[in-house]
Design a protein around this motif. Structure first.
Motif, PDB file in Angstrom:
ATOM      1  N   GLY A  67       0.771  -1.224   0.000  1.00  0.00           N
ATOM      2  CA  GLY A  67       0.000   0.000   0.000  1.00  0.00           C
ATOM      3  C   GLY A  67       0.805   1.278   0.000  1.00  0.00           C
ATOM      4  N   LYS A  68       2.120   1.173  -0.142  1.00  0.00           N
ATOM      5  CA  LYS A  68       2.966   2.369  -0.105  1.00  0.00           C
ATOM      6  C   LYS A  68       3.810   2.469  -1.367  1.00  0.00           C
ATOM      7  CE  LYS A  68       3.372   2.640   4.928  1.00  0.00           C
ATOM      8  NZ  LYS A  68       4.311   2.762   6.077  1.00  0.00           N
ATOM      9  N   GLU A  69       4.357   3.645  -1.597  1.00  0.00           N
ATOM     10  CA  GLU A  69       5.253   3.823  -2.733  1.00  0.00           C
ATOM     11  C   GLU A  69       6.634   3.253  -2.398  1.00  0.00           C
ATOM     12  OE1 GLU A  69       3.324   7.905  -4.642  1.00  0.00           O
ATOM     13  OE2 GLU A  69       5.387   7.883  -3.925  1.00  0.00           O
ATOM     14  N   ARG A  70       7.369   2.949  -3.445  1.00  0.00           N
ATOM     15  CA  ARG A  70       8.717   2.451  -3.240  1.00  0.00           C
ATOM     16  C   ARG A  70       9.586   3.571  -2.649  1.00  0.00           C
ATOM     17  NH1 ARG A  70      11.141  -0.751  -8.181  1.00  0.00           N
ATOM     18  NH2 ARG A  70      11.085   1.309  -9.136  1.00  0.00           N
ATOM     19  N   GLU A  71      10.475   3.209  -1.759  1.00  0.00           N
ATOM     20  CA  GLU A  71      11.335   4.182  -1.095  1.00  0.00           C
ATOM     21  C   GLU A  71      12.770   3.677  -1.052  1.00  0.00           C
ATOM     22  OE1 GLU A  71      10.436   4.721   3.040  1.00  0.00           O
ATOM     23  OE2 GLU A  71      10.474   2.583   3.477  1.00  0.00           O
ATOM     24  N   GLY A  72      13.684   4.617  -1.039  1.00  0.00           N
ATOM     25  CA  GLY A  72      15.085   4.261  -0.918  1.00  0.00           C
ATOM     26  C   GLY A  72      15.422   3.845   0.500  1.00  0.00           C
ATOM     27  N   VAL A  73      16.294   2.871   0.640  1.00  0.00           N
ATOM     28  CA  VAL A  73      16.664   2.340   1.940  1.00  0.00           C
ATOM     29  C   VAL A  73      18.143   2.572   2.240  1.00  0.00           C
ATOM     30  CG1 VAL A  73      16.859   0.240   3.322  1.00  0.00           C
ATOM     31  CG2 VAL A  73      14.853   0.586   1.868  1.00  0.00           C
ATOM     32  N   ALA A  74      19.001   2.111   1.335  1.00  0.00           N
ATOM     33  CA  ALA A  74      20.443   2.202   1.561  1.00  0.00           C
ATOM     34  C   ALA A  74      21.158   2.233   0.221  1.00  0.00           C
ATOM     35  CB  ALA A  74      20.935   1.015   2.390  1.00  0.00           C
ATOM     36  N   ILE A  75      22.133   3.135   0.124  1.00  0.00           N
ATOM     37  CA  ILE A  75      22.871   3.309  -1.129  1.00  0.00           C
ATOM     38  C   ILE A  75      24.369   3.274  -0.849  1.00  0.00           C
ATOM     39  CG2 ILE A  75      23.361   4.884  -3.052  1.00  0.00           C
ATOM     40  CD1 ILE A  75      20.581   3.687  -3.178  1.00  0.00           C
ATOM     41  N   LEU A  76      25.114   2.670  -1.770  1.00  0.00           N
ATOM     42  CA  LEU A  76      26.567   2.602  -1.675  1.00  0.00           C
ATOM     43  C   LEU A  76      27.162   3.240  -2.917  1.00  0.00           C
ATOM     44  CD1 LEU A  76      29.215   1.386  -0.406  1.00  0.00           C
ATOM     45  CD2 LEU A  76      28.764  -0.640  -1.783  1.00  0.00           C
TER      46      LEU A  76
ATOM     47  N   ALA B 278       8.315  -5.674   3.382  1.00  0.00           N
ATOM     48  CA  ALA B 278       8.265  -5.058   2.058  1.00  0.00           C
ATOM     49  C   ALA B 278       8.927  -5.969   1.044  1.00  0.00           C
ATOM     50  CB  ALA B 278       8.989  -3.702   2.062  1.00  0.00           C
ATOM     51  N   MET B 279       8.745  -5.618  -0.219  1.00  0.00           N
ATOM     52  CA  MET B 279       9.535  -6.212  -1.288  1.00  0.00           C
ATOM     53  C   MET B 279      10.774  -5.344  -1.417  1.00  0.00           C
ATOM     54  SD  MET B 279       9.576  -8.675  -3.541  1.00  0.00           S
ATOM     55  CE  MET B 279       7.922  -9.145  -4.067  1.00  0.00           C
ATOM     56  N   TYR B 280      11.932  -5.969  -1.364  1.00  0.00           N
ATOM     57  CA  TYR B 280      13.199  -5.247  -1.429  1.00  0.00           C
ATOM     58  C   TYR B 280      13.819  -5.419  -2.814  1.00  0.00           C
ATOM     59  CZ  TYR B 280      13.121  -4.221   3.526  1.00  0.00           C
ATOM     60  OH  TYR B 280      12.779  -3.724   4.764  1.00  0.00           O
ATOM     61  N   TYR B 281      14.227  -4.302  -3.389  1.00  0.00           N
ATOM     62  CA  TYR B 281      14.784  -4.277  -4.737  1.00  0.00           C
ATOM     63  C   TYR B 281      16.220  -3.779  -4.719  1.00  0.00           C
ATOM     64  CZ  TYR B 281       9.875  -4.497  -6.134  1.00  0.00           C
ATOM     65  OH  TYR B 281       8.564  -4.865  -6.296  1.00  0.00           O
ATOM     66  N   CYS B 282      17.046  -4.446  -5.471  1.00  0.00           N
ATOM     67  CA  CYS B 282      18.404  -3.996  -5.712  1.00  0.00           C
ATOM     68  C   CYS B 282      18.389  -3.084  -6.941  1.00  0.00           C
ATOM     69  CB  CYS B 282      19.285  -5.222  -5.952  1.00  0.00           C
ATOM     70  SG  CYS B 282      20.994  -4.875  -6.321  1.00  0.00           S
ATOM     71  N   ALA B 283      19.182  -2.022  -6.915  1.00  0.00           N
ATOM     72  CA  ALA B 283      19.214  -1.093  -8.028  1.00  0.00           C
ATOM     73  C   ALA B 283      20.637  -0.584  -8.239  1.00  0.00           C
ATOM     74  CB  ALA B 283      18.274   0.082  -7.782  1.00  0.00           C
TER      75      ALA B 283
ATOM     76  N   VAL C  64      20.236  10.985  -3.316  1.00  0.00           N
ATOM     77  CA  VAL C  64      20.760   9.687  -3.752  1.00  0.00           C
ATOM     78  C   VAL C  64      19.656   8.649  -3.907  1.00  0.00           C
ATOM     79  CG1 VAL C  64      23.041  10.027  -2.761  1.00  0.00           C
ATOM     80  CG2 VAL C  64      21.246   8.958  -1.384  1.00  0.00           C
ATOM     81  N   PHE C  65      18.477   8.917  -3.367  1.00  0.00           N
ATOM     82  CA  PHE C  65      17.373   7.963  -3.462  1.00  0.00           C
ATOM     83  C   PHE C  65      16.436   8.278  -4.636  1.00  0.00           C
ATOM     84  CE2 PHE C  65      18.702   5.726   0.065  1.00  0.00           C
ATOM     85  CZ  PHE C  65      18.803   6.503   1.205  1.00  0.00           C
ATOM     86  N   ARG C  66      16.874   9.170  -5.532  1.00  0.00           N
ATOM     87  CA  ARG C  66      16.056   9.500  -6.694  1.00  0.00           C
ATOM     88  C   ARG C  66      16.031   8.310  -7.647  1.00  0.00           C
ATOM     89  NH1 ARG C  66      17.464  12.273 -11.626  1.00  0.00           N
ATOM     90  NH2 ARG C  66      15.643  13.253 -12.550  1.00  0.00           N
ATOM     91  N   GLU C  67      14.880   7.680  -7.802  1.00  0.00           N
ATOM     92  CA  GLU C  67      14.799   6.423  -8.542  1.00  0.00           C
ATOM     93  C   GLU C  67      15.181   6.574 -10.011  1.00  0.00           C
ATOM     94  OE1 GLU C  67      11.166   4.512  -5.898  1.00  0.00           O
ATOM     95  OE2 GLU C  67      11.296   4.120  -8.047  1.00  0.00           O
TER      96      GLU C  67
END
Length: 125
Positions: free
Chosen positions: A42-51, A91-96, A106-109
């Motif tokens: 029920g939510k939009e995708r969000e950034g979690v962690a970036i390297l 949640a469903m976790y996605y690698c990007a 940095v979380f700009r999809e």
């Protein structure tokens, strides 16, 4: 092209830990930022962690001090160590992965051209 395949999701009780993996293949030198996003029900995708390949890491406020993003020396696997999980982490976790300039959000999809199919994480109370 870069291919990303996530693994390591599953079900865990609150307070537990999981480690997600993202196998990266193809022309990974095209990318300089890689990380993890998630979409809760029920939510939009969000950034979690970036390297960043230069070594810097970035975390959302909701996971800071609980999650750790890292990669292996060969740069062919990205990890997300998740500790002290709570039901809000379900949640469903996605690698990007993508190539972007330093600075900005940095979380700009839109900056991430390559995405995996996702792996489900479910945390029960």
């Amino acid at each position: 092209q870069v291919q990303l395949v996530e693994s390591g999701g599953g079900s865990v009780q609150a307070g537990g830990s999981l480690k997600l993996s993202c196998a990266m293949s193809g022309n990974t030198v095209m990318t300089n930022y890689m990380g993890w996003f998630r979409r809760a029900p029920g939510k939009e995708r969000e950034g979690v962690a970036i390297l960043w390949t230069g070594g810097a890491t970035y975390y959302s406020d909701s996971v800071k001090d609980r999650f750790i993003v890292s990669e292996d020396n060969a740069r062919d696997t990205l990890y997300l160590q998740m500790n002290n999980l709570n039901p809000e982490d379900t949640a469903m976790y996605y690698c990007a992965a993508g190539r972007r300039h330093e600075g900005g959000n940095v979380f700009r999809e839109a900056d991430y051209s390559y995405w995996g199919q996702g792996t489900q994480v479910t945390v029960s109370s």
